[in-house]
Scaffold this motif. Structure first.
Motif, PDB file in Angstrom:
ATOM      1  N   LEU A 137       0.827  -1.208   0.000  1.00 32.40           N
ATOM      2  CA  LEU A 137       0.000   0.000   0.000  1.00 32.40           C
ATOM      3  C   LEU A 137       0.860   1.256   0.000  1.00 32.40           C
ATOM      4  CD1 LEU A 137      -2.792  -1.036   2.529  1.00 32.40           C
ATOM      5  CD2 LEU A 137      -3.077  -0.670   0.065  1.00 32.40           C
ATOM      6  N   ARG A 144       0.876   3.944  -3.011  1.00 26.31           N
ATOM      7  CA  ARG A 144       0.411   5.289  -2.661  1.00 26.31           C
ATOM      8  C   ARG A 144       1.424   6.331  -3.119  1.00 26.31           C
ATOM      9  NH1 ARG A 144       1.520   8.206   2.071  1.00 26.31           N
ATOM     10  NH2 ARG A 144       2.195   6.348   3.235  1.00 26.31           N
ATOM     11  N   ARG A 160      -1.704   9.602   3.385  1.00 26.48           N
ATOM     12  CA  ARG A 160      -2.587   8.538   3.870  1.00 26.48           C
ATOM     13  C   ARG A 160      -4.037   9.015   3.937  1.00 26.48           C
ATOM     14  NH1 ARG A 160       1.228   6.519   8.884  1.00 26.48           N
ATOM     15  NH2 ARG A 160       2.473   4.982   7.729  1.00 26.48           N
ATOM     16  N   ALA A 200      -7.484   7.577   2.130  1.00 26.41           N
ATOM     17  CA  ALA A 200      -8.676   7.234   2.901  1.00 26.41           C
ATOM     18  C   ALA A 200      -9.904   7.936   2.357  1.00 26.41           C
ATOM     19  CB  ALA A 200      -8.466   7.596   4.377  1.00 26.41           C
ATOM     20  N   VAL A 215     -12.856   5.367   3.453  1.00 24.03           N
ATOM     21  CA  VAL A 215     -12.627   4.677   4.717  1.00 24.03           C
ATOM     22  C   VAL A 215     -12.072   5.673   5.725  1.00 24.03           C
ATOM     23  CG1 VAL A 215     -12.191   2.477   3.586  1.00 24.03           C
ATOM     24  CG2 VAL A 215     -10.257   3.980   4.115  1.00 24.03           C
ATOM     25  N   TYR A 236      -8.176   4.060  10.255  1.00 26.81           N
ATOM     26  CA  TYR A 236      -8.242   2.657   9.844  1.00 26.81           C
ATOM     27  C   TYR A 236      -7.226   2.381   8.737  1.00 26.81           C
ATOM     28  CZ  TYR A 236     -10.083  -1.682   7.874  1.00 26.81           C
ATOM     29  OH  TYR A 236     -10.211  -2.956   7.401  1.00 26.81           O
ATOM     30  N   TYR A 237      -7.137   3.312   7.779  1.00 31.78           N
ATOM     31  CA  TYR A 237      -6.179   3.113   6.695  1.00 31.78           C
ATOM     32  C   TYR A 237      -4.745   3.139   7.238  1.00 31.78           C
ATOM     33  CZ  TYR A 237      -3.313   3.616   2.602  1.00 31.78           C
ATOM     34  OH  TYR A 237      -2.337   3.416   1.658  1.00 31.78           O
ATOM     35  N   THR A 238      -4.467   4.033   8.185  1.00 32.73           N
ATOM     36  CA  THR A 238      -3.136   4.084   8.785  1.00 32.73           C
ATOM     37  C   THR A 238      -2.794   2.760   9.451  1.00 32.73           C
ATOM     38  OG1 THR A 238      -3.284   6.470   9.141  1.00 32.73           O
ATOM     39  CG2 THR A 238      -1.709   5.258  10.507  1.00 32.73           C
ATOM     40  N   GLU A 290      -1.688   0.222   6.847  1.00 30.57           N
ATOM     41  CA  GLU A 290      -0.311   0.403   6.387  1.00 30.57           C
ATOM     42  C   GLU A 290       0.689  -0.029   7.448  1.00 30.57           C
ATOM     43  OE1 GLU A 290       1.117   3.944   4.722  1.00 30.57           O
ATOM     44  OE2 GLU A 290      -0.158   3.837   2.927  1.00 30.57           O
ATOM     45  N   PRO A 330      -8.843  -6.526   6.328  1.00 31.02           N
ATOM     46  CA  PRO A 330      -9.809  -5.678   5.623  1.00 31.02           C
ATOM     47  C   PRO A 330     -10.768  -6.526   4.809  1.00 31.02           C
ATOM     48  CG  PRO A 330      -7.728  -5.677   4.464  1.00 31.02           C
ATOM     49  CD  PRO A 330      -7.496  -6.436   5.744  1.00 31.02           C
ATOM     50  N   VAL A 373     -13.446  -3.134   1.053  1.00 30.29           N
ATOM     51  CA  VAL A 373     -12.442  -2.112   1.355  1.00 30.29           C
ATOM     52  C   VAL A 373     -11.259  -2.231   0.403  1.00 30.29           C
ATOM     53  CG1 VAL A 373     -10.706  -1.419   3.064  1.00 30.29           C
ATOM     54  CG2 VAL A 373     -13.086  -1.756   3.764  1.00 30.29           C
ATOM     55  N   LEU A 403      -9.772   0.560  -2.136  1.00 32.24           N
ATOM     56  CA  LEU A 403      -8.379   0.989  -2.121  1.00 32.24           C
ATOM     57  C   LEU A 403      -7.732   0.794  -3.490  1.00 32.24           C
ATOM     58  CD1 LEU A 403      -7.219  -0.417   1.336  1.00 32.24           C
ATOM     59  CD2 LEU A 403      -7.550   1.984   0.714  1.00 32.24           C
TER      60      LEU A 403
END
Length: 285
Positions: free
Chosen positions: A10, A14, A37, A41, A46, A50-52, A55, A62, A66, A70
């Motif tokens: 991810l 990103r 990040r 999100a 999301v 939660y995304y942090t 990672e 997930p 989700v 992503l």
């Protein structure tokens, strides 16, 4: 599965997406390459925390929904999105079967029976060359060893001349290995190969860090052989159903074209060349 393979993937993807590519405003000095990040999100719908956690490896389960979101946010290609699902354990697949490194007698007969201008070989998911027919052995004769396509590309000096489009070949080779890693990120053989290639080639290390993913199915190959000069062939890849991880690769030249005539010249190369096979199709190393 050990290690934070999902989070690493991810973060790498990103970093490759510019805000302008996804309609996000960009103001002032940005301290990160690509998206932040919280921007990922927002795009995926999301929670930023939660995304942090995804990672950082603090959240490892997930949902498929989700992951799909992503994948869209990060502009992942279909194969990269499937890779994302495999890393998260949501891909609908059975537990990975142990790879098989022994080529069956029936498959060796198939290799030997390929057409007179048809190079063919069997490789593992990690691009190890397990068996070749006589013409494939002659085709690969410029290499010191016909053992692994990635090692031949990055560590053998012959690779730069054999692959005139070396940069493209290098990118796709690494993407094939990255796809293989998604099936079993902790595979000892693959991890050892990646370590060897990273230590021996800065370009491999750079491309590996990009996390491109691509399955090996079909494409056009531009090759150069010292006996024939340039060769343009297509290839097809077939999964060997009774040997998990093995793939049959067949190179095809246009009938009557210059590449076919060149390959017929190579047929006269003997099996004493590196990478040739014996009468039963066993690779001569």
């Amino acid at each position: 599965m050990t290690g934070n393979h999902l989070g690493t993937f991810l973060r790498a993807r990103r970093a490759r997406v510019r805000p302008s590519e996804v309609g996000m405003p960009s103001h002032g000095l940005r301290r990160v390459a690509g998206l932040r990040r919280e921007e990922v999100a927002v795009l995926a719908g999301v929670n930023a925390d939660y995304y942090t956690r995804l990672e950082q490896g603090r959240e490892r389960h997930p949902s498929a929904q989700v992951l799909d979101a992503l994948g869209r946010a990060l502009r992942l290609e279909p194969e990269a999105c499937a890779h994302l699902h495999r890393l998260a354990g949501t891909a609908p697949q059975a537990p990975p079967a142990p790879p098989v490194d022994t080529v069956s007698p029936a498959l060796r007969l198939l290799l030997a029976g390929a057409g007179p201008a048809t190079p063919a070989f069997v490789m593992s998911r990690a691009l190890d060359v397990l068996a070749v027919n006589a013409l494939a052995g002659a085709l690969f004769s410029p290499f010191a060893r016909v053992d692994n396509l990635a090692r031949m590309t990055f560590l053998d000096p012959a690779g730069a001349a054999f692959y005139p489009r070396w940069e493209y070949t290098a990118r796709t080779t690494v993407a094939h290995l990255r796809e293989a890693a998604g099936h079993d990120p902790d595979d000892v053989r693959l991890r050892g190969l990646v370590a060897e290639l990273s230590a021996g080639s800065a370009e491999f290390a750079r491309l590996w860090a990009a996390h491109d993913v691509r399955g090996k199915t079909s494409d056009t190959k531009h090759l150069w052989h010292p006996r024939t000069g340039p060769l343009e062939v297509t290839y097809q890849v077939f999964d060997v159903r009774d040997a998990p991880g093995q793939q049959l690769v067949v190179y095809l030249a246009e009938p009557g074209g210059p590449a076919e005539r060149a390959l017929r010249l190579l047929v006269r190369d003997g099996t004493d060349r590196p990478g040739a096979t014996d009468d039963e199709g066993r690779a001569v190393r």
